[in-house]
Scaffold this active site. Structure first.
Site, PDB file in Angstrom:
ATOM      1  CB  SER A   1      -0.957   0.079   1.150  1.00  0.00           C
ATOM      2  OG  SER A   1      -0.455  -0.528   2.445  1.00  0.00           O
TER       3      SER A   1
ATOM      4  CG  HIS B   1      -3.617  -0.936  -2.828  1.00  0.00           C
ATOM      5  ND1 HIS B   1      -3.776   0.576  -2.825  1.00  0.00           N
ATOM      6  CD2 HIS B   1      -3.309  -1.333  -1.962  1.00  0.00           C
ATOM      7  CE1 HIS B   1      -3.712   0.780  -1.524  1.00  0.00           C
ATOM      8  NE2 HIS B   1      -3.448  -0.293  -0.851  1.00  0.00           N
TER       9      HIS B   1
ATOM     10  CD  GLU C   1      -5.602   3.045  -5.332  1.00  0.00           C
ATOM     11  OE1 GLU C   1      -5.856   4.129  -5.426  1.00  0.00           O
ATOM     12  OE2 GLU C   1      -4.612   2.719  -4.646  1.00  0.00           O
TER      13      GLU C   1
ATOM     14  CG  ASN D   1      -4.434   4.405   1.179  1.00  0.00           C
ATOM     15  OD1 ASN D   1      -5.468   4.315   1.428  1.00  0.00           O
ATOM     16  ND2 ASN D   1      -3.899   3.227   1.172  1.00  0.00           N
TER      17      ASN D   1
HETATM   18  P1  NAI Z   1      -0.595  -8.864   8.079  1.00  0.00           P
HETATM   19  O1  NAI Z   1       0.253  -8.676   8.858  1.00  0.00           O
HETATM   20  O2  NAI Z   1      -2.110  -9.237   8.287  1.00  0.00           O
HETATM   21  O3  NAI Z   1      -0.279 -10.487   7.039  1.00  0.00           O
HETATM   22  C1  NAI Z   1       0.834 -10.599   6.832  1.00  0.00           C
HETATM   23  C2  NAI Z   1       1.035 -12.086   6.539  1.00  0.00           C
HETATM   24  O4  NAI Z   1       2.230 -12.364   5.814  1.00  0.00           O
HETATM   25  C3  NAI Z   1       1.404 -12.656   8.057  1.00  0.00           C
HETATM   26  O5  NAI Z   1       0.156 -13.737   7.980  1.00  0.00           O
HETATM   27  C4  NAI Z   1       2.601 -13.204   7.598  1.00  0.00           C
HETATM   28  O6  NAI Z   1       2.704 -14.671   8.338  1.00  0.00           O
HETATM   29  C5  NAI Z   1       2.842 -13.515   6.332  1.00  0.00           C
HETATM   30  N1  NAI Z   1       4.212 -13.469   5.878  1.00  0.00           N
HETATM   31  C6  NAI Z   1       5.246 -12.671   6.065  1.00  0.00           C
HETATM   32  N2  NAI Z   1       6.330 -12.968   5.606  1.00  0.00           N
HETATM   33  C7  NAI Z   1       6.065 -13.963   4.806  1.00  0.00           C
HETATM   34  C8  NAI Z   1       6.822 -14.641   3.769  1.00  0.00           C
HETATM   35  N3  NAI Z   1       8.064 -14.335   3.741  1.00  0.00           N
HETATM   36  N4  NAI Z   1       6.440 -15.592   3.207  1.00  0.00           N
HETATM   37  C9  NAI Z   1       4.698 -15.956   3.283  1.00  0.00           C
HETATM   38  N5  NAI Z   1       4.013 -15.246   4.251  1.00  0.00           N
HETATM   39  C10 NAI Z   1       4.667 -14.152   4.975  1.00  0.00           C
HETATM   40  O7  NAI Z   1      -0.488  -7.987   6.859  1.00  0.00           O
HETATM   41  P2  NAI Z   1      -1.911  -7.370   5.980  1.00  0.00           P
HETATM   42  O8  NAI Z   1      -2.496  -6.462   6.606  1.00  0.00           O
HETATM   43  O9  NAI Z   1      -2.371  -8.484   5.412  1.00  0.00           O
HETATM   44  O10 NAI Z   1      -0.928  -6.515   4.839  1.00  0.00           O
HETATM   45  C11 NAI Z   1      -0.249  -7.294   3.964  1.00  0.00           C
HETATM   46  C12 NAI Z   1       0.226  -6.282   2.811  1.00  0.00           C
HETATM   47  O11 NAI Z   1      -1.195  -6.003   2.281  1.00  0.00           O
HETATM   48  C13 NAI Z   1       1.109  -5.269   3.077  1.00  0.00           C
HETATM   49  O12 NAI Z   1       1.937  -5.217   2.028  1.00  0.00           O
HETATM   50  C14 NAI Z   1      -0.055  -4.164   3.339  1.00  0.00           C
HETATM   51  O13 NAI Z   1       0.748  -2.863   3.421  1.00  0.00           O
HETATM   52  C15 NAI Z   1      -1.150  -4.343   2.258  1.00  0.00           C
HETATM   53  N6  NAI Z   1      -2.339  -3.760   2.362  1.00  0.00           N
HETATM   54  C16 NAI Z   1      -3.141  -3.739   3.834  1.00  0.00           C
HETATM   55  C17 NAI Z   1      -4.178  -3.338   3.953  1.00  0.00           C
HETATM   56  C18 NAI Z   1      -4.965  -3.535   5.119  1.00  0.00           C
HETATM   57  O14 NAI Z   1      -5.959  -2.862   5.308  1.00  0.00           O
HETATM   58  N7  NAI Z   1      -4.454  -4.306   6.126  1.00  0.00           N
HETATM   59  C19 NAI Z   1      -4.983  -2.699   2.723  1.00  0.00           C
HETATM   60  C20 NAI Z   1      -4.037  -2.813   1.536  1.00  0.00           C
HETATM   61  C21 NAI Z   1      -2.879  -3.230   1.332  1.00  0.00           C
END
Ligand code: NAI
Ligand code: 3HC
Length: 700
Positions: free
Chosen positions: A410, A431, A443, A481
């Site tokens: 993001s 996105h 996006e 954002n």
């Molecule tokens: P989160 O912390 O809930 O989930 C991340 C997951 O990735 C965790 O379950 C972790 O175990 C896993 N992970 C970490 N390293 C890994 C690897 N090397 N291989 C496989 N799995 C791995 O994070 P979230 O909120 O889901 O965000 C994920 C991405 O999405 C980020 O880049 C964030 O900026 C983006 N994003 C988040 C939004 C939100 O509202 N939370 C909205 C739009 C984008």
């Protein structure tokens, strides 16, 4: 005869065929052609019945929306529809695809209606800020009753052919060829001596219950759609159907239709309709750009976003592998997927069988080797460039040539992520917005090296996933954002200047926002983004101060819903915001620290501060080419940020207000509040030239 409507006599039948691609909209030439065709049928002594059908993928999908707001051209649709109903020879409408709006009104004026099994019918005018203006509000309740007509006309959602038949809107369903089915039905009518049967001459079946139904619908509208112009007028038109003879009811409907047509809400909603279609047209991308086949997908990271994204693929019937770091994390992620589907089953929005089908498409893995054959991989791991580097290097090593490698980042630099691979042309940003399986916005981030084929495939994929896909360029926060940062900052400054959360949220909700910014902050967690803000504080020049109020709340342990209190209180796990008495001293302390004497702020001022912050940033985004056009920005706000559709989006709203007026206010805010409010050069230029965002294109 008009080129859009063909008339042919075959034996004792007149065949009237509408041919106006892409959706057989009822533009002037179709209206004229229909009128002439029905007159010709009436005049031809050998014609005993009329069969009306359409070429292409659909029956008439409504009035020609492009004609709204322009001088009317004869014949009007009501004139055509009334002439069809008045015809002395029985007519049958043969429906396939969608009979919507004016298209259904034409069908309702025909004396019989048959439809292919997979057809849909509806009166979606309310979604364009209108009401059915060619007899739909008068004829539908006569066929289907007031209750069903209210549901269809105020709700605007189309219904299946089966449902329509159950409610007396359709006479018969068929499979196969349109002409054959229509001709056979017409011959049967004649053989059975069934003649003209006019919907408008029938009584309203449930007229006795109408008063109560109409009152209940009005109450529902006041509660669920306050401020919307057309729904109450839909109800008024249906009331006329119950209380007045047909001719007077039709006149009343016309008056109400004209009121809607002239309303700014109609203009905004039509803008939103075309914005959605326009977004699919990517600048610099030929319409025939080839796309890659997507038969399988993978998602890396099974957190908040990854699970939702994996569900999007499964919902679209695309097999998807979900990869997590270890078995424990994977099991947690899969359980969340199962829970989400189970909740839908419990709500009744998903069948057990569909849940099973979708879960069967979801395959949890921990080994990258399992991704070797995926056509598209979406990375959704922690928002950390180093972690992304590790993931993309692995993907580059295992994925087949031609696989699309997407990131859900993001805020990180997509071009830097692409550079972790030896195939930056195959890297694109996808996105999604949280919850990814619910929110419609996507996006699509075009990196410096993203190839045309990959971009075109990403857009096509967005459509398959039933998303509103909008192309954006690489910058911090992309479009949505980046703009919301400005909006949030102003809302927090307003709190420090003297407003309460109730006031800020109330003013923006009264404007139409689905949620106020303070309640939204409470929902996502006040500590989210705190680290980023601290970094920004260190890097921003002193003339760009950031509000302190969030830090104050976090220091006091008020983190939002998850801690039971933030800007509001949420006692015992409630999700309904209640006033938080602990807040006032924190707001006062934040004001004191900034040396501000708290003052009372009016609602209009609050709305202008927050919205014009969006508009000013939107203008910068446009000029930088991060968004392709102003309507793309509007679409992002309508689908991802709860901006009210009847306002058309922030850029359209600014156009409606007049860019000179918006700029004048921004200049006042600049004088009052300093550097954040430096007017965008594009806004200054357009205002000086008397132009609008909507008529601006890159390079002009
Ligand atoms: P989160 O912390 O809930 O989930 C991340 C997951 O990735 C965790 O379950 C972790 O175990 C896993 N992970 C970490 N390293 C890994 C690897 N090397 N291989 C496989 N799995 C791995 O994070 P979230 O909120 O889901 O965000 C994920 C991405 O999405 C980020 O880049 C964030 O900026 C983006 N994003 C988040 C939004 C939100 O509202 N939370 C909205 C739009 C984008
Ligand atoms: N008038 C003019 N153009 C229309 C149109 C309409 N009613 N409906 C669709 N189009 C155009 C679109 O703008 C698009 O044009 P483009 O290719 O140049 O971008 C093209 O037709 C194809 O549309 P979609 O991309 O939406 O195609 P889909 O196949 O996804 O969907 C549809 C087809 C379900 C018919 C969808 O287009 C739709 O919902 N259309 C609007 C239906 C509607 O609202 N009808 C009511 C109109 S108001 C009315 O009838 C007033 C009357 O009561 C007096």
């Amino acid at each position: 005869m008009s080129a859009s409507v063909l008339f042919e006599r075959r034996g004792n039948l007149a065949l009237v065929t509408v041919n106006n691609p892409p959706v057989n909209a009822l533009g002037q030439s179709v209206r004229e052609g229909l009128l002439e065709a029905f007159r010709a049928a009436e005049a031809d002594a050998q014609v005993e019945a009329v069969v009306l059908l359409c070429t292409g993928s659909t029956f008439m999908a409504g009035a020609d929306i492009k004609e709204f707001g322009k001088p009317p051209q004869a014949p009007s649709l009501p004139e055509v529809v009334n002439a069809i109903e008045a015809c002395a020879k029985p007519s049958v409408a043969v429906i396939h695809g969608s009979a919507l709006g004016g298209g259904l009104e034409v069908a309702l004026a025909c004396h019989y209606r048959i439809a292919r099994n997979d057809a849909r019918v509806g009166l979606p005018e309310v979604k364009l800020g209108l009401l059915p203006g060619a007899g739909g509000t008068q004829r539908l309740p006569r066929l289907a009753g007031v209750a069903k007509a209210l549901e269809m006309i105020v709700g605007g959602a189309p219904i299946s052919a089966t449902e329509a038949q159950r409610h007396g809107i359709l006479d018969e369903l068929f499979d196969g060829d349109l002409l054959a089915a229509g001709s056979a039905f017409a011959q049967r009518l004649l053989a059975e001596g069934r003649g003209v049967r006019r919907s408008g001459e029938q009584p309203v079946a449930d007229a006795g219950e109408a008063a109560a139904l109409l009152d209940a619908k009005r109450a529902e509208i006041h509660q669920r759609m306050p401020g919307l112009f057309s729904p109450l007028r839909c109800v008024a038109a249906l009331e006329a159907a119950v209380q007045l003879p047909l001719a007077e009811g039709l006149e009343r409907e016309r008056e109400l239709f004209r009121e809607c047509l002239a309303s700014p809400q109609r203009a905004a909603l039509v803008h939103a309709f075309f914005a959605e279609r326009q977004a699919g047209k990517v600048v610099g991308l030929a319409a025939d750009t080839p796309t890659r086949a997507i038969a399988s997908a993978a998602v890396i990271g099974g957190g908040t976003m990854g699970v939702g994204i994996a569900l999007c693929f499964a919902n679209a019937g695309i097999p998807v592998k979900l990869l997590e770091i270890d078995q424990t994390a994977l099991e947690r992620a899969l359980q969340r997927a199962r829970d989400t589907y189970a909740a839908s089953v419990k709500r009744g929005s998903l069948s057990e069988a569909d849940m099973a089908r979708r879960l069967a498409l979801l395959d949890g893995v921990t080994d990258y080797a399992a991704l070797a054959e995926a056509d598209v991989v979406v990375e959704a791991v922690f928002e950390n460039l180093e972690v992304k580097r590790q993931v993309f290097e692995r993907l580059d090593a295992v994925c087949k040539p031609g696989a699309i490698l997407a990131s859900n980042t993001s805020s990180l630099d997509l071009d830097a992520i692409a550079a972790f691979t030896a195939r930056p042309q195959d890297v694109v940003g996808l996105h999604f917005f949280s919850p990814a399986n619910v929110m419609r916005l996507l996006e699509v981030v075009r990196g410096a090296q993203t190839s045309d084929t990959v971009l075109a495939t990403a857009m096509a994929l967005g459509k398959r996933l039933k998303k509103v896909a909008v192309v954006v360029g690489v910058c911090d926060g992309f479009v949505g954002n980046r703009m919301v940062f400005q909006y949030g900052r102003e809302s927090e400054f307003l709190l420090e200047e003297g407003a309460t959360p109730e006031q800020v949220d109330g003013a923006l909700r009264a404007f139409g926002m689905a949620m106020g910014p303070c309640a939204m902050r409470d929902l996502s967690g006040l500590d989210i983004g705190l680290a980023i803000r601290n970094r920004q504080r260190q890097s921003l020049p002193p003339q760009f101060p950031l509000p302190r109020v969030l830090d104050k709340l976090c220091e006091a342990g008020l983190l939002g819903q998850k801690s039971g209190a933030g800007f509001y209180r949420y006692p015992e796990g409630s999700r309904t915001p209640q006033p938080n008495p602990a807040l006032a001293p924190l707001l006062e302390a934040a004001s004191r620290e900034r040396g501000i004497a708290r003052r009372s702020l009016d609602d209009r001022y609050i709305v202008e501060r927050c919205l014009f912050a969006l508009v000013n940033e939107g203008a910068k985004i446009l000029e930088e080419g991060i968004a392709q056009r102003a309507s793309d920005i509007d679409l992002i706000y309508l689908n991802g940020y709860g901006f009210p559709a009847h306002r058309g989006g922030p850029m359209f709203h600014a156009d409606q207000l007049g860019l000179d007026k918006v700029l004048a206010r921004i200049r006042e805010f600049h004088a009052e509040h300093g550097a954040w409010w430096q007017p965008a050069p594009l806004l200054e230029r357009l205002a000086a030239e008397g132009r609008q965002f909507s008529d601006w294109e890159a390079g002009q």
